[in-house]
Write an enzyme that holds these catalytic residues in place. Structure first.
Site, PDB file in Angstrom:
ATOM      1  N   TYR A  41      -1.944   0.535  10.420  1.00  0.00           N
ATOM      2  CA  TYR A  41      -1.854   0.167   9.038  1.00  0.00           C
ATOM      3  C   TYR A  41      -0.459   0.553   8.381  1.00  0.00           C
ATOM      4  O   TYR A  41       0.050  -0.123   7.898  1.00  0.00           O
ATOM      5  CB  TYR A  41      -3.006   0.681   8.373  1.00  0.00           C
ATOM      6  N   SER A  50       0.835  -1.439   0.013  1.00  0.00           N
ATOM      7  CA  SER A  50       0.042   0.090   0.093  1.00  0.00           C
ATOM      8  C   SER A  50       0.850   1.320   0.187  1.00  0.00           C
ATOM      9  O   SER A  50       2.131   1.267   0.469  1.00  0.00           O
ATOM     10  CB  SER A  50      -1.051  -0.135   1.343  1.00  0.00           C
TER      11      SER A  50
END
Length: 261
Positions: A151, A138
């Site tokens: 995250y 990501s």
């Protein structure tokens, strides 16, 4: 021509499901892996993939997965999509349980699977020229943002795992590819991150002209796997045009400034 076989994790939804469909359309044999057997069956029925239900955070389940793969044929590519996010709290307010889950599914599960499947990738590379390991991380692995700390940390750790793996495999015909998407509008990712709040999840994408979708990312994965065997796409960062940077997101129609129409 050798028919190549890929193992795609996270195959029950989103980018993983789209990748199974994309690779089947490209002529690959595909084994979809995910926890939800009933959703995997849809892929089996619709696109002719194989499927194995497995929780990648369960060491015994992964051992069984690896044994089944070993018995059923060569593995030319691993596409590790499985992962996820939980919560958007500040560091001081974060849930340790959520952070533990994110580290388990994004980092430890990836290490466990890579360690187990590398012997099969090596055998395929030796017999058929090369093998591949593709990881969907990501842009959260690259840029920190408020509310993203857990995250950010988990995906940054996974990204470092990928970079180290590429160096450790230097000299072997095994490509290691990292695909780092920015905003992708999928069925479940943001919904799960926000605890099932569908209104809050849709607000994340409100007014954004054409966020990436799962098929966009799958198409890049397919391109990377079908590139000539000597070409390694180390890191592919992809965002919608409306997202110029992690923090810079246009909401509303894209338009040319100063033009007549």
């Amino acid at each position: 021509m050798v028919t190549r076989r890929a193992v795609v994790t996270g195959a029950s939804t989103g980018i993983g499901e789209a990748t199974v469909r994309n690779l089947r359309a490209r002529g690959w044999e595909v084994v979809g892996v995910a926890r939800r057997a009933e959703r995997l069956q849809t892929l089996v029925d619709e696109v002719g993939a194989s499927a194995i239900a497995c929780d990648l955070t369960d060491a015994d389940a992964v051992d069984s997965l690896l044994a089944e793969l070993e018995e059923s044929g060569p593995v030319h590519a691993l596409v590790q999509v499985a992962g996820g996010a939980r919560g958007t709290e500040r560091v001081e307010d974060a849930s340790i349980a959520d952070w533990q889950w994110m580290y388990d599914v994004n980092v430890l599960a990836t290490q466990r699977l890579v360690a187990g499947i590398l012997p099969q990738l090596r055998r395929a590379a030796e017999s058929d020229g090369h093998a591949d390991a593709v990881f969907v991380t990501s842009t959260a692995a690259q840029i920190a943002y408020p509310g993203g700390s857990g995250y950010n940390a988990a995906k940054a750790a996974e990204s470092m795992l990928v970079k180290v793996l590429r160096q450790e495999l230097n000299g072997e015909p095994i490509r290691v590819v990292e695909v780092a998407p920015g905003m992708v509008h999928t069925e479940e990712f943001t919904l799960n991150r926000l605890g099932g709040d569908s209104l809050a999840a849709e607000a994340v994408y409100a007014g954004v002209e054409e966020p990436l979708n799962a098929h966009d990312v799958a198409d890049v994965i397919g391109y990377a796997l079908d590139a000539p065997g000597h070409v390694n796409l180390d890191l592919i960062t992809m965002r919608p045009v409306a997202q110029s940077a992690q923090h810079l997101l246009a909401r509303g129609p894209l338009r040319v400034r100063g033009g007549e129409g």
